[in-house]
Scaffold this motif. Structure first.
Motif, mmCIF file in Angstrom:
data_model
loop_
_atom_site.group_PDB
_atom_site.id
_atom_site.type_symbol
_atom_site.label_atom_id
_atom_site.label_comp_id
_atom_site.label_asym_id
_atom_site.label_seq_id
_atom_site.Cartn_x
_atom_site.Cartn_y
_atom_site.Cartn_z
ATOM 1 N N ILE A 49 53.401 26.875 -5.198
ATOM 2 C CA ILE A 49 54.486 26.490 -5.269
ATOM 3 C C ILE A 49 55.203 27.471 -6.263
ATOM 4 C CG2 ILE A 49 55.997 25.349 -7.747
ATOM 5 C CD1 ILE A 49 54.726 23.148 -6.124
ATOM 6 N N GLY A 50 54.697 28.803 -6.308
ATOM 7 C CA GLY A 50 55.141 30.186 -6.432
ATOM 8 C C GLY A 50 56.068 30.314 -4.812
ATOM 9 N N GLN A 51 54.877 30.881 -4.162
ATOM 10 C CA GLN A 51 55.767 30.811 -2.867
ATOM 11 C C GLN A 51 57.190 29.849 -2.821
ATOM 12 O OE1 GLN A 51 53.581 29.359 1.007
ATOM 13 N NE2 GLN A 51 53.457 31.261 1.636
ATOM 14 N N GLN A 52 56.528 29.211 -2.523
ATOM 15 C CA GLN A 52 58.000 27.827 -2.145
ATOM 16 C C GLN A 52 59.025 28.298 -2.936
ATOM 17 O OE1 GLN A 52 58.498 26.209 0.272
ATOM 18 N NE2 GLN A 52 56.110 26.588 1.077
ATOM 19 N N MET A 53 59.130 28.714 -4.418
ATOM 20 C CA MET A 53 60.022 29.026 -5.230
ATOM 21 C C MET A 53 60.401 30.050 -4.449
ATOM 22 S SD MET A 53 58.457 27.332 -9.300
ATOM 23 C CE MET A 53 60.165 28.543 -9.873
ATOM 24 N N ASN A 54 59.568 31.346 -4.836
ATOM 25 C CA ASN A 54 60.644 32.422 -4.090
ATOM 26 C C ASN A 54 61.009 32.100 -2.673
ATOM 27 O OD1 ASN A 54 60.896 35.007 -3.896
ATOM 28 N ND2 ASN A 54 59.535 35.229 -1.830
ATOM 29 N N VAL A 55 61.101 31.561 -1.425
ATOM 30 C CA VAL A 55 61.367 31.382 -0.738
ATOM 31 C C VAL A 55 62.758 30.318 -0.715
ATOM 32 C CG1 VAL A 55 60.567 30.305 2.029
ATOM 33 C CG2 VAL A 55 58.524 31.075 0.887
ATOM 34 N N GLY A 56 62.708 29.942 -1.724
ATOM 35 C CA GLY A 56 64.028 28.971 -1.918
ATOM 36 C C GLY A 56 64.909 29.953 -1.870
ATOM 37 N N ILE A 57 65.149 30.531 -2.223
ATOM 38 C CA ILE A 57 65.996 31.555 -2.895
ATOM 39 C C ILE A 57 66.184 32.406 -2.421
ATOM 40 C CG2 ILE A 57 66.349 31.194 -5.124
ATOM 41 C CD1 ILE A 57 64.938 33.251 -5.969
ATOM 42 N N GLU A 58 65.380 32.824 -0.308
ATOM 43 C CA GLU A 58 65.486 34.424 0.417
ATOM 44 C C GLU A 58 66.176 33.951 0.896
ATOM 45 O OE1 GLU A 58 61.964 34.897 1.635
ATOM 46 O OE2 GLU A 58 60.850 36.723 -0.242
ATOM 47 N N SER A 59 67.510 33.346 0.934
ATOM 48 C CA SER A 59 68.538 33.250 1.581
ATOM 49 C C SER A 59 69.958 33.927 1.107
ATOM 50 C CB SER A 59 68.935 31.738 1.582
ATOM 51 O OG SER A 59 70.063 30.717 2.162
ATOM 52 N N PHE A 60 70.349 34.212 3.107
ATOM 53 C CA PHE A 60 71.469 35.520 2.818
ATOM 54 C C PHE A 60 72.712 34.158 2.627
ATOM 55 C CE2 PHE A 60 74.988 37.097 4.927
ATOM 56 C CZ PHE A 60 75.145 38.411 4.367
ATOM 57 N N SER A 61 72.796 32.949 3.149
ATOM 58 C CA SER A 61 73.780 32.639 2.487
ATOM 59 C C SER A 61 74.229 31.971 0.567
ATOM 60 C CB SER A 61 73.789 31.095 3.023
ATOM 61 O OG SER A 61 72.770 30.200 2.924
ATOM 62 N N LEU A 62 72.802 32.420 -0.184
ATOM 63 C CA LEU A 62 73.199 32.106 -1.260
ATOM 64 C C LEU A 62 73.696 33.070 -2.133
ATOM 65 C CD1 LEU A 62 69.368 30.087 -2.254
ATOM 66 C CD2 LEU A 62 72.147 29.088 -2.277
ATOM 67 N N LEU A 63 73.274 34.324 -1.122
ATOM 68 C CA LEU A 63 74.437 35.567 -1.792
ATOM 69 C C LEU A 63 75.571 34.769 -2.772
ATOM 70 C CD1 LEU A 63 73.210 38.340 -0.280
ATOM 71 C CD2 LEU A 63 73.331 37.769 -2.915
ATOM 72 N N ALA A 64 76.371 33.987 -1.213
ATOM 73 C CA ALA A 64 77.530 33.512 -1.826
ATOM 74 C C ALA A 64 77.802 32.794 -3.069
ATOM 75 C CB ALA A 64 78.252 32.407 -0.345
ATOM 76 N N VAL A 65 77.052 31.983 -3.457
ATOM 77 C CA VAL A 65 77.111 31.387 -4.718
ATOM 78 C C VAL A 65 77.502 32.291 -6.262
ATOM 79 C CG1 VAL A 65 75.998 30.271 -6.469
ATOM 80 C CG2 VAL A 65 75.803 29.007 -4.531
ATOM 81 N N PRO A 66 76.701 33.320 -5.895
ATOM 82 C CA PRO A 66 76.824 34.056 -7.860
ATOM 83 C C PRO A 66 78.862 34.799 -7.207
ATOM 84 C CG PRO A 66 75.306 35.287 -6.324
ATOM 85 C CD PRO A 66 75.236 33.335 -6.114
ATOM 86 N N LEU A 67 78.834 35.467 -5.582
ATOM 87 C CA LEU A 67 80.055 35.525 -5.486
ATOM 88 C C LEU A 67 80.964 34.986 -6.386
ATOM 89 C CD1 LEU A 67 78.894 37.667 -1.908
ATOM 90 C CD2 LEU A 67 79.375 38.427 -4.489
#
Length: 435
Positions: A49-67
């Motif tokens: 579960i810890g690994q999957q939570m980490n992998v889930g936000i290891e996405s370059f495209s998700l940087l668009a969300v905070p921006l």
């Protein structure tokens, strides 16, 4: 049997945690961990579960969300809303009930720029509320129009909802999703305007005073810098000049420059904008991380496949299955915000949709539109609470006025569901669907 046990533990724990007031993101993480414990040892469940939570936000495209969140917050403080309201008045001022239609057009323009229904409802509704009151509009009517139209910006690009869906759905083209959102988003605004027109004709709400061609040209010229943001960001992404993330960075830079030109944001305002962005980003990213753990648990225990088999066994008609999915999404939207709903229900319903021959881009539009409708309904409608807070109208006063808009938008949702061309026409013509 394994999938049934997993469903009982996962969703049972999740809804119990929600009922006692636990935040959705925490509820997702805890429920996922408890379900994993049923099938795995403690050490394995903790690690996975810890690994999957980490992998889930290891996405370059998700940087668009905070921006994009940052860009939207800058726009909300940068004097852009007033210029868009002026432009909307020029476009809709000659229609009876002009200020109501101005509200709709303003929300479509501002929502498309900010990608936030809440920001649109606060900025455009706050700008127009006092003027509507002075011209004799019923505050509950004006608030209902604001609520019903604020979510158009979740469909009209650029929008973080499409980016989140793209990530969860396994890399569906952001460009295709952006282009697919135009027709549903514009149709949503038109539906609200038609219903508002019927009410304004009956109550004889006025048009605004006519504006000279020179005045209209001046308003348009003043709004051009704001409108160019759509051309720069969406045009650049679709043309392949930059990715969605790079486009979001360009949006932030553009909005900062525009705020400096307008001289409408102080250093103190800027610090508040940064703070709000950081808080909102933390909430969204933790939601995505927690939902990634939940998605892994569902895949490991076979929940999506079991739900697909159950639905296909209950109904043998594609139309009926789609109707059941839409009804579930509408119910979900009444008590869950759009981001967690996309994160939770995309892994469940997308396999069913694709099994029925539905394109992932088409399903994305159906899902997002259903959640847009949910933002205007109690008990958890975020736009409902923001818009009533801006206008000072109680929820009890405005909900009856929302019923016609709700009915109209549900009919639109059914049209979007059963007529794929409404979503896929533009991206298909541009060759963005990849098939």
């Amino acid at each position: 049997m394994e999938a049934l046990t997993a469903v009982a533990v996962l969703f049972g724990a999740f809804f119990v945690l929600l009922a006692v007031g636990v935040p959705i993101s925490v509820g997702l993480g805890v429920a996922s961990f408890l379900t994993a414990l049923v099938f795995l040892r403690w050490d394995d469940a903790t690690y996975v579960i810890g690994q999957q939570m980490n992998v889930g936000i290891e996405s370059f495209s998700l940087l668009a969300v905070p921006l994009f969140i940052f860009a939207g917050n800058i726009m909300n403080n940068g004097g852009i809303a007033r210029r868009l309201v002026d432009l909307a008045l020029v476009l809709a001022g000659r229609i009876p009930g002009a200020l109501a239609h101005t509200n709709v057009v303003g929300n479509m323009l501002f929502g498309a720029l900010s990608g936030s229904a809440v920001a649109a409802a606060a900025a455009i509704g706050g700008t127009l509320h006092q003027r509507q009151k002075e011209e004799g509009y019923d505050p509950a009517f004006g608030t209902a129009v604001n609520i019903a139209s604020a979510s158009t910006g979740l469909l009209i690009p650029p929008t973080t909802a499409s980016i989140v869906y793209s990530t969860v759905a396994g890399g569906v083209s952001v460009s295709a999703l952006f282009m697919a959102g135009y027709v549903p988003g514009i149709l949503m605004g038109i539906v609200v305007m038609v219903i508002a027109y019927l009410f304004t004709r009956r109550n004889r709400y006025p048009t605004t005073r006519s504006i000279t061609p020179g005045g209209a040209l001046k308003v348009f010229v003043q709004a051009i810098p704001s409108l160019l943001l759509i051309v720069v960001v969406v045009g650049g992404i679709v043309a392949g000049v930059f990715t969605a993330t790079e486009g979001a960075g360009a949006a932030v830079l553009y909005c900062l420059v525009l705020s400096l030109i307008y001289r409408s944001m102080t250093w103190r305002d800027f610090k508040e904008v940064v703070t709000r962005t950081v808080v909102a980003t933390g909430v969204v990213m933790f939601l995505i991380a927690a939902s990634s753990g939940m998605s892994w648990v569902m895949a490991y225990t076979g929940i999506p496949a079991a739900i697909t088999d159950a639905l296909l066994s209950v109904a043998d008609s594609k139309a009926l299955i789609l109707l059941l999915m839409v009804l579930v999404l509408l119910v979900v939207g009444t008590f869950m915000d759009i981001t967690p709903a996309i994160l939770i229900f995309t892994p469940i319903f997308l396999p069913i949709a694709t099994e029925l021959g539905m394109h992932p881009v088409h399903f994305g539009m159906v899902l997002i539109l259903a959640m847009c409708i949910g933002t205007m309904t109690p008990p958890v409608g975020s736009v409902l609470f923001v818009a009533t807070g801006v206008s000072g109208v109680t929820i009890e006063q405005v909900v009856p006025r929302l019923v016609p808009y709700f009915v109209g938008l549900v009919l639109l949702l059914l049209a979007i569901t059963y007529i794929p061309a409404l979503s896929l026409g533009i991206p298909g013509a541009m060759g963005l669907l990849g098939d």
